[in-house]
Design a protein around this motif. Sequence first.
Motif, PDB file in Angstrom:
ATOM      1  N   ALA A 181     -61.418  56.049   3.716  1.00 46.89           N
ATOM      2  CA  ALA A 181     -62.878  56.159   3.713  1.00 46.89           C
ATOM      3  C   ALA A 181     -63.491  55.891   2.344  1.00 46.89           C
ATOM      4  O   ALA A 181     -64.669  56.160   2.125  1.00 46.89           O
ATOM      5  CB  ALA A 181     -63.294  57.552   4.208  1.00 46.89           C
ATOM      6  N   GLY A 182     -62.685  55.349   1.423  1.00 51.37           N
ATOM      7  CA  GLY A 182     -63.213  55.095   0.077  1.00 51.37           C
ATOM      8  C   GLY A 182     -64.070  53.842   0.029  1.00 51.37           C
ATOM      9  O   GLY A 182     -64.068  53.025   0.958  1.00 51.37           O
ATOM     10  N   ALA A 183     -64.778  53.678  -1.089  1.00 57.14           N
ATOM     11  CA  ALA A 183     -65.637  52.502  -1.278  1.00 57.14           C
ATOM     12  C   ALA A 183     -64.888  51.387  -1.998  1.00 57.14           C
ATOM     13  O   ALA A 183     -65.315  50.234  -1.992  1.00 57.14           O
ATOM     14  CB  ALA A 183     -66.877  52.899  -2.072  1.00 57.14           C
ATOM     15  N   GLY A 184     -63.766  51.721  -2.627  1.00 56.95           N
ATOM     16  CA  GLY A 184     -62.966  50.713  -3.331  1.00 56.95           C
ATOM     17  C   GLY A 184     -63.712  50.086  -4.503  1.00 56.95           C
ATOM     18  O   GLY A 184     -63.632  48.873  -4.719  1.00 56.95           O
ATOM     19  N   GLU A 185     -64.408  50.905  -5.273  1.00 56.82           N
ATOM     20  CA  GLU A 185     -65.269  50.373  -6.353  1.00 56.82           C
ATOM     21  C   GLU A 185     -64.495  49.537  -7.368  1.00 56.82           C
ATOM     22  O   GLU A 185     -64.979  48.505  -7.823  1.00 56.82           O
ATOM     23  CB  GLU A 185     -65.989  51.515  -7.092  1.00 56.82           C
ATOM     24  CG  GLU A 185     -67.002  52.289  -6.251  1.00 56.82           C
ATOM     25  CD  GLU A 185     -68.157  51.439  -5.724  1.00 56.82           C
ATOM     26  OE1 GLU A 185     -68.345  50.314  -6.220  1.00 56.82           O
ATOM     27  OE2 GLU A 185     -68.833  51.904  -4.779  1.00 56.82           O
ATOM     28  N   ARG A 186     -63.282  49.974  -7.747  1.00 64.34           N
ATOM     29  CA  ARG A 186     -62.554  49.245  -8.793  1.00 64.34           C
ATOM     30  C   ARG A 186     -62.056  47.891  -8.315  1.00 64.34           C
ATOM     31  O   ARG A 186     -61.741  47.013  -9.100  1.00 64.34           O
ATOM     32  CB  ARG A 186     -61.366  50.101  -9.299  1.00 64.34           C
ATOM     33  CG  ARG A 186     -61.800  51.267 -10.165  1.00 64.34           C
ATOM     34  CD  ARG A 186     -60.655  52.228 -10.421  1.00 64.34           C
ATOM     35  NE  ARG A 186     -60.281  52.965  -9.212  1.00 64.34           N
ATOM     36  CZ  ARG A 186     -59.294  53.855  -9.149  1.00 64.34           C
ATOM     37  NH1 ARG A 186     -58.573  54.092 -10.226  1.00 64.34           N
ATOM     38  NH2 ARG A 186     -59.033  54.487  -8.016  1.00 64.34           N
ATOM     39  N   LYS A 207     -50.036  50.825  -4.799  1.00 67.55           N
ATOM     40  CA  LYS A 207     -51.399  51.160  -4.358  1.00 67.55           C
ATOM     41  C   LYS A 207     -52.330  50.043  -4.795  1.00 67.55           C
ATOM     42  O   LYS A 207     -52.350  49.663  -5.965  1.00 67.55           O
ATOM     43  CB  LYS A 207     -51.888  52.484  -4.926  1.00 67.55           C
ATOM     44  CG  LYS A 207     -53.333  52.774  -4.454  1.00 67.55           C
ATOM     45  CD  LYS A 207     -53.689  54.236  -4.524  1.00 67.55           C
ATOM     46  CE  LYS A 207     -54.147  54.652  -5.883  1.00 67.55           C
ATOM     47  NZ  LYS A 207     -55.537  54.217  -6.180  1.00 67.55           N
ATOM     48  N   ALA A 244     -54.345  54.803   2.738  1.00 65.87           N
ATOM     49  CA  ALA A 244     -54.460  53.504   3.414  1.00 65.87           C
ATOM     50  C   ALA A 244     -54.327  52.352   2.415  1.00 65.87           C
ATOM     51  O   ALA A 244     -53.971  51.238   2.791  1.00 65.87           O
ATOM     52  CB  ALA A 244     -55.804  53.418   4.124  1.00 65.87           C
ATOM     53  N   ALA A 245     -54.598  52.644   1.148  1.00 61.67           N
ATOM     54  CA  ALA A 245     -54.524  51.612   0.108  1.00 61.67           C
ATOM     55  C   ALA A 245     -53.077  51.297  -0.307  1.00 61.67           C
ATOM     56  O   ALA A 245     -52.869  50.486  -1.209  1.00 61.67           O
ATOM     57  CB  ALA A 245     -55.341  52.055  -1.104  1.00 61.67           C
ATOM     58  N   PRO A 305     -56.156  58.626   4.775  1.00 63.77           N
ATOM     59  CA  PRO A 305     -57.493  58.483   4.204  1.00 63.77           C
ATOM     60  C   PRO A 305     -57.817  57.008   3.945  1.00 63.77           C
ATOM     61  O   PRO A 305     -57.105  56.335   3.208  1.00 63.77           O
ATOM     62  CB  PRO A 305     -57.438  59.296   2.905  1.00 63.77           C
ATOM     63  CG  PRO A 305     -55.999  59.460   2.582  1.00 63.77           C
ATOM     64  CD  PRO A 305     -55.227  59.333   3.866  1.00 63.77           C
ATOM     65  N   GLY A 357     -65.464  61.775   3.758  1.00 63.00           N
ATOM     66  CA  GLY A 357     -66.465  62.429   2.921  1.00 63.00           C
ATOM     67  C   GLY A 357     -66.631  61.688   1.614  1.00 63.00           C
ATOM     68  O   GLY A 357     -66.156  60.562   1.456  1.00 63.00           O
ATOM     69  N   LYS A 358     -67.278  62.368   0.674  1.00 61.13           N
ATOM     70  CA  LYS A 358     -67.640  61.743  -0.601  1.00 61.13           C
ATOM     71  C   LYS A 358     -66.424  61.406  -1.453  1.00 61.13           C
ATOM     72  O   LYS A 358     -66.376  60.377  -2.108  1.00 61.13           O
ATOM     73  CB  LYS A 358     -68.500  62.748  -1.379  1.00 61.13           C
ATOM     74  CG  LYS A 358     -69.882  62.238  -1.679  1.00 61.13           C
ATOM     75  CD  LYS A 358     -70.557  63.158  -2.666  1.00 61.13           C
ATOM     76  CE  LYS A 358     -71.837  62.504  -3.126  1.00 61.13           C
ATOM     77  NZ  LYS A 358     -72.928  63.435  -3.246  1.00 61.13           N
ATOM     78  N   THR A 359     -65.441  62.298  -1.470  1.00 53.98           N
ATOM     79  CA  THR A 359     -64.245  62.076  -2.291  1.00 53.98           C
ATOM     80  C   THR A 359     -63.024  61.979  -1.380  1.00 53.98           C
ATOM     81  O   THR A 359     -63.079  62.355  -0.209  1.00 53.98           O
ATOM     82  CB  THR A 359     -63.998  63.267  -3.245  1.00 53.98           C
ATOM     83  OG1 THR A 359     -63.737  64.418  -2.433  1.00 53.98           O
ATOM     84  CG2 THR A 359     -65.199  63.536  -4.130  1.00 53.98           C
ATOM     85  N   SER A 416     -62.249  63.672   2.322  1.00 55.04           N
ATOM     86  CA  SER A 416     -61.804  62.877   3.475  1.00 55.04           C
ATOM     87  C   SER A 416     -60.523  63.461   4.075  1.00 55.04           C
ATOM     88  O   SER A 416     -60.402  63.602   5.298  1.00 55.04           O
ATOM     89  CB  SER A 416     -61.573  61.416   3.075  1.00 55.04           C
ATOM     90  OG  SER A 416     -62.793  60.826   2.684  1.00 55.04           O
ATOM     91  N   LYS A 421     -61.904  47.844   0.038  1.00 58.61           N
ATOM     92  CA  LYS A 421     -60.621  47.117  -0.028  1.00 58.61           C
ATOM     93  C   LYS A 421     -59.727  47.312   1.197  1.00 58.61           C
ATOM     94  O   LYS A 421     -59.014  46.393   1.606  1.00 58.61           O
ATOM     95  CB  LYS A 421     -59.867  47.528  -1.300  1.00 58.61           C
ATOM     96  CG  LYS A 421     -59.538  49.027  -1.345  1.00 58.61           C
ATOM     97  CD  LYS A 421     -59.000  49.478  -2.688  1.00 58.61           C
ATOM     98  CE  LYS A 421     -58.685  50.963  -2.654  1.00 58.61           C
ATOM     99  NZ  LYS A 421     -58.316  51.501  -3.971  1.00 58.61           N
TER     100      LYS A 421
HETATM  101  N1  CTP Z   1     -60.482  57.600   0.068  1.00 62.72           N
HETATM  102  C1  CTP Z   1     -61.106  58.239   1.137  1.00 62.72           C
HETATM  103  N2  CTP Z   1     -62.338  58.813   0.955  1.00 62.72           N
HETATM  104  C2  CTP Z   1     -62.971  58.735  -0.237  1.00 62.72           C
HETATM  105  C3  CTP Z   1     -62.324  58.121  -1.341  1.00 62.72           C
HETATM  106  C4  CTP Z   1     -61.067  57.566  -1.161  1.00 62.72           C
HETATM  107  O1  CTP Z   1     -60.548  58.299   2.228  1.00 62.72           O
HETATM  108  N3  CTP Z   1     -64.183  59.274  -0.350  1.00 62.72           N
HETATM  109  C5  CTP Z   1     -59.190  56.926   0.307  1.00 62.72           C
HETATM  110  C6  CTP Z   1     -59.218  55.431  -0.024  1.00 62.72           C
HETATM  111  O2  CTP Z   1     -59.770  54.690   1.082  1.00 62.72           O
HETATM  112  C7  CTP Z   1     -57.767  55.124  -0.340  1.00 62.72           C
HETATM  113  C8  CTP Z   1     -57.220  56.462  -0.861  1.00 62.72           C
HETATM  114  O3  CTP Z   1     -58.199  57.461  -0.554  1.00 62.72           O
HETATM  115  O4  CTP Z   1     -57.036  54.758   0.825  1.00 62.72           O
HETATM  116  C9  CTP Z   1     -56.920  56.412  -2.357  1.00 62.72           C
HETATM  117  O5  CTP Z   1     -58.131  56.289  -3.088  1.00 62.72           O
HETATM  118  P1  CTP Z   1     -58.477  55.107  -4.113  1.00 62.72           P
HETATM  119  O6  CTP Z   1     -57.340  54.165  -4.268  1.00 62.72           O
HETATM  120  O7  CTP Z   1     -59.093  55.723  -5.309  1.00 62.72           O
HETATM  121  O8  CTP Z   1     -59.593  54.296  -3.270  1.00 62.72           O
HETATM  122  P2  CTP Z   1     -61.173  54.258  -3.502  1.00 62.72           P
HETATM  123  O9  CTP Z   1     -61.667  55.610  -3.866  1.00 62.72           O
HETATM  124  O10 CTP Z   1     -61.747  53.600  -2.308  1.00 62.72           O
HETATM  125  O11 CTP Z   1     -61.288  53.258  -4.753  1.00 62.72           O
HETATM  126  P3  CTP Z   1     -62.124  53.484  -6.104  1.00 62.72           P
HETATM  127  O12 CTP Z   1     -61.652  54.789  -6.683  1.00 62.72           O
HETATM  128  O13 CTP Z   1     -61.785  52.299  -6.947  1.00 62.72           O
HETATM  129  O14 CTP Z   1     -63.584  53.515  -5.674  1.00 62.72           O
END
Ligand code: CTP
Length: 238
Positions: free
Chosen positions: A9-14, A217, A114-115, A7, A85-87, A91, A24
Amino acid sequence: MIAAVLPAAGAGERFKHSPTDAPKQFIGLEGRPIYLWSLSTLAAHEKIDIIVVVVPQLSLDAVQAEISRVLPANQSEKIIVTAGGKTRQNSVHNGLERLGELTTPPAYVMVHDAARPLLTAKLIDQVVESVTANGACTVAIPVTDTIKKARDNVVGETLDRSELVQIQTPQAARFEWLLQAHRKAAAENFGTTDDSTILEHSGHKVHIVTGSPYNVKITNPEDLSLCQSLASVLEQRS
Ligand code: CTP
Ligand code: MG
């Protein structure tokens, strides 16, 4: 056959300094995007037959092109890129459904964030050994700090550290167990942050593979500096 879902597909908000920053997993670590670290370790591993990388819809073409450009053909041909997807849960579910569409779906699947760029071939070996013996497993490490509950910035109850573990990835299971567990969780609107909880929700026993604190992570900006230092230490060791 053993598959992996990555996975990414996150936005890496933090992690972001500004909302317009790239997620990220696309930032460079020692000159290579973070997601490519664990992806290339998985792709180079002889026991991993196929990998689904799950990325934001907008990055599909760029990631596909980068994989073809950077990785050797015998590795890039194992990789499918699909949209997330959204979460995180959505994904991973998308990645599993993509594997389910294959003519021969895999017997086992491992999911790795992936993180977490510092995944090692040795840890993949240990996860493969546990999942094939036990059906489901997660990497975890013992808790070394004292852990307490807290409310309004005041500490409360102290939890018994000997009963606690810190969960990491990879997490792995029989492919059909994890796919069905994700379908059940989605149908019931059961949301969680990892796949071991999804498996437990379907009644599966998830065995522990002891991991390493080096399998960091990247969540907050400081984690990138930590990984930079660790990457050079681990490089010297290998
Ligand atoms: N991830 C994903 N799809 C999402 C949310 C997260 O594929 N909708 C992936 C991230 O890219 C990451 C992994 O799940 O490789 C772990 O999530 P996290 O470390 O929480 O990454 P993010 O959700 O991107 O960061 P944040 O919560 O800070 O926004
Ligand atoms: Mg997140």
